[in-house]
Design a protein around this motif. Structure first.
Motif, short mmCIF file in Angstrom:
data_model
loop_
_atom_site.label_atom_id
_atom_site.label_comp_id
_atom_site.label_asym_id
_atom_site.label_seq_id
_atom_site.Cartn_x
_atom_site.Cartn_y
_atom_site.Cartn_z
N VAL A 148 0.83 -1.20 0.00
CA VAL A 148 0.00 0.00 0.00
C VAL A 148 0.87 1.25 0.00
CG1 VAL A 148 -1.73 1.32 1.28
CG2 VAL A 148 -1.93 -1.15 1.12
N GLU A 149 1.87 1.29 0.86
CA GLU A 149 2.68 2.51 1.01
C GLU A 149 3.51 2.81 -0.22
OE1 GLU A 149 3.10 2.65 5.87
OE2 GLU A 149 4.86 2.17 4.66
N PHE A 150 3.89 1.77 -0.96
CA PHE A 150 4.73 2.00 -2.13
C PHE A 150 3.99 1.69 -3.42
CE2 PHE A 150 7.62 0.98 1.40
CZ PHE A 150 8.34 2.16 1.43
N ALA A 151 2.67 1.95 -3.39
CA ALA A 151 1.83 1.61 -4.55
C ALA A 151 2.29 2.32 -5.81
CB ALA A 151 0.38 1.96 -4.26
N HIS A 152 2.73 3.54 -5.70
CA HIS A 152 3.11 4.29 -6.90
C HIS A 152 4.35 3.70 -7.56
CE1 HIS A 152 3.60 7.55 -9.72
NE2 HIS A 152 4.84 7.71 -9.31
N SER A 153 5.38 3.43 -6.76
CA SER A 153 6.59 2.84 -7.33
C SER A 153 6.34 1.41 -7.79
CB SER A 153 7.74 2.89 -6.32
OG SER A 153 7.43 2.14 -5.17
N ALA A 154 5.47 0.71 -7.06
CA ALA A 154 5.18 -0.67 -7.44
C ALA A 154 4.49 -0.74 -8.80
CB ALA A 154 4.32 -1.34 -6.38
N SER A 155 3.74 0.32 -9.13
CA SER A 155 3.06 0.30 -10.43
C SER A 155 4.07 0.31 -11.57
CB SER A 155 2.12 1.50 -10.55
OG SER A 155 2.84 2.71 -10.58
N GLU A 156 5.23 0.93 -11.36
CA GLU A 156 6.28 0.92 -12.38
C GLU A 156 7.03 -0.41 -12.37
OE1 GLU A 156 10.37 3.33 -13.62
OE2 GLU A 156 9.48 3.61 -11.64
N LEU A 157 7.13 -1.00 -11.21
CA LEU A 157 7.94 -2.21 -11.07
C LEU A 157 7.14 -3.48 -11.38
CD1 LEU A 157 9.78 -1.36 -7.73
CD2 LEU A 157 10.57 -0.98 -10.06
N THR A 158 5.82 -3.40 -11.35
CA THR A 158 4.96 -4.56 -11.58
C THR A 158 4.40 -4.53 -12.99
OG1 THR A 158 4.33 -4.56 -9.24
CG2 THR A 158 2.94 -5.81 -10.74
N PHE A 159 4.48 -5.66 -13.69
CA PHE A 159 3.90 -5.73 -15.03
C PHE A 159 3.50 -7.15 -15.34
CE2 PHE A 159 8.35 -6.62 -15.46
CZ PHE A 159 8.49 -7.51 -16.53
N SER A 160 2.58 -7.29 -16.30
CA SER A 160 2.07 -8.59 -16.71
C SER A 160 2.10 -8.69 -18.22
CB SER A 160 0.63 -8.79 -16.21
OG SER A 160 0.55 -8.70 -14.80
N PHE A 161 2.22 -9.92 -18.72
CA PHE A 161 2.18 -10.15 -20.16
C PHE A 161 1.77 -11.59 -20.41
CE2 PHE A 161 6.44 -11.09 -18.77
CZ PHE A 161 6.80 -12.24 -19.47
N GLU A 162 1.48 -11.91 -21.66
CA GLU A 162 0.97 -13.23 -22.00
C GLU A 162 1.46 -13.66 -23.38
OE1 GLU A 162 -3.44 -15.05 -23.09
OE2 GLU A 162 -3.26 -13.68 -21.38
N ASP A 163 1.79 -14.94 -23.50
CA ASP A 163 2.12 -15.56 -24.79
C ASP A 163 1.10 -16.65 -25.06
OD1 ASP A 163 4.73 -14.21 -25.32
OD2 ASP A 163 5.30 -15.21 -23.47
N SER A 164 0.68 -16.78 -26.33
CA SER A 164 -0.34 -17.77 -26.68
C SER A 164 0.03 -18.49 -27.96
CB SER A 164 -1.71 -17.10 -26.84
OG SER A 164 -2.15 -16.52 -25.65
N VAL A 165 -0.56 -19.67 -28.14
CA VAL A 165 -0.38 -20.44 -29.36
C VAL A 165 -1.68 -21.18 -29.63
CG1 VAL A 165 0.51 -22.50 -28.19
CG2 VAL A 165 1.17 -22.04 -30.55
N GLU A 166 -2.00 -21.34 -30.92
CA GLU A 166 -3.17 -22.11 -31.32
C GLU A 166 -2.74 -23.54 -31.63
OE1 GLU A 166 -6.31 -21.10 -31.24
OE2 GLU A 166 -5.59 -19.18 -30.44
N ILE A 167 -3.49 -24.50 -31.11
CA ILE A 167 -3.14 -25.91 -31.24
C ILE A 167 -4.30 -26.68 -31.88
CG2 ILE A 167 -2.54 -28.02 -29.98
CD1 ILE A 167 -1.34 -26.25 -27.78
N ALA A 168 -3.99 -27.40 -32.93
CA ALA A 168 -5.00 -28.26 -33.58
C ALA A 168 -4.96 -29.63 -32.90
CB ALA A 168 -4.72 -28.38 -35.07
N GLY A 169 -5.37 -29.64 -31.65
CA GLY A 169 -5.33 -30.86 -30.86
C GLY A 169 -6.23 -30.70 -29.66
N SER A 170 -6.01 -31.54 -28.63
CA SER A 170 -6.89 -31.52 -27.45
C SER A 170 -6.25 -30.74 -26.31
CB SER A 170 -7.18 -32.94 -26.98
OG SER A 170 -6.05 -33.50 -26.34
#
Length: 314
Positions: A148-170
């Motif tokens: 909570v106290e370092f929310a502003h700096s944490a917003s710069e230090l925290t990030f999310s991302f995603e990689d995906s692939v399509e599969i012709a299978g189960s």
């Protein structure tokens, strides 16, 4: 209501942030693995008005426990009551409350209350619970204060991302490839060594030695929670130097044309290691790019091999 013979504990901390901000962080259970060190994964199973049912996986005294709790949220009263619905031995019953007290516009007193009993009122079990409650409460309160106290700096230090692939299978075949991590040294070029423990079905401790592009290796350890054949959530507990936190989620979504397999990451950068690892002129942005490239390269490669495996099984 707590049992008349229940033992009680109270922990508190003062936080330099508005009470509403503290309440919001506690109320949002999906973010708990990022906020609370002992928490591995949380599922919001059911929500009805101010009440919700959640399933939690967390470490306690070096082991992983799973339980289901019901919570009652009171945003006006700044209070969240909780009671475990299904407990993990040696806990027979556990409940309590988060009590947020506004001390000023930017100051909050946070109290964490617990009441609990051991299975059969066993003294050794009670001592184990006493220690786990004390350790986790102190850890959770300190983490809340920092977040909570370092929310502003944490917003710069925290990030999310995603990689995906399509599969012709189960989805099952793709899921099995990710789930069976003990086979990765023979399947994935970037994995040198793996130790996989699964004493409880669906709950894994994965220790892995990974090769970097320059030939160096680093060791990580993660707890993984598996939901056949849809997703695998994990939290690293032994991290590379540039990260203070790394949580992830493998998902497998079937559709008419096959399966979308994805690898999601959430990372908090360790600023103390940036210049040591990347050089004296390196910035937070440089560290974010470096970490994302490294993680994305490995997860994309793993997804590619999972695709090949699943499609060859058709």
């Amino acid at each position: 209501m707590p049992h008349p013979n229940a033992h009680e504990a109270e922990h508190e901390i003062f936080i330099a942030a508005p009470a509403e901000a503290v309440y919001a962080l506690i109320a949002d259970v999906e973010n708990w693995p990022r906020v609370f060190p002992p928490t591995i994964h949380v599922d919001a199973v059911e929500r009805t008005g101010a009440e919700e049912r959640i399933r939690i996986w967390a470490t306690a005294n070096g082991s992983v426990k799973e339980w289901t709790s019901r919570r009652v949220l009171d945003p006006q009263g700044l209070r969240i009551d909780f009671r475990q619905e299904v407990c993990a031995p040696p806990v027979a019953a556990m409940g309590g409350a988060w009590v947020i007290e506004r001390r000023s516009e930017t100051g909050t007193r946070l109290r964490l209350l617990h009441d609990y009993r051991a299975v059969g009122d066993d003294p050794e079990g009670l001592a184990w619970i006493d220690e786990a409650v004390d350790r986790n409460s102190r850890s959770e309160l300190a983490a809340l204060k920092a977040n909570v106290e370092f929310a502003h700096s944490a917003s710069e230090l925290t990030f999310s991302f995603e990689d995906s692939v399509e599969i012709a299978g189960s989805a099952k075949d793709a899921y099995d490839y990710i789930h069976d991590a003990h086979l990765w040294p023979d399947r994935l070029p970037h994995v040198a060594k793996v130790s996989l423990q699964e004493e409880t079905p669906g709950l894994q401790l994965l220790e892995m030695e990974t090769r970097a592009r320059d030939g160096s290796t680093h060791t990580t350890a993660s707890y993984r929670v598996a939901f056949p054949h849809h997703r695998i959530a994990y939290k690293q507990v032994t991290l590379p130097a540039l990260m203070n936190l790394h949580t992830g989620l493998w998902t497998f979504t079937e559709h008419g044309g096959g399966v979308t397999a994805s690898s999601q990451h959430t990372v908090v950068i360790n600023t103390d290691a940036i210049t040591r690892i990347l050089g004296p002129a390196a910035t937070v942005a440089d560290a974010r790019s470096y970490v994302q490239r490294a993680l994305s390269a490995n997860s994309s490669a793993t997804l590619g091999y999972a695709k090949r495996y699943a499609e060859s099984a058709v």
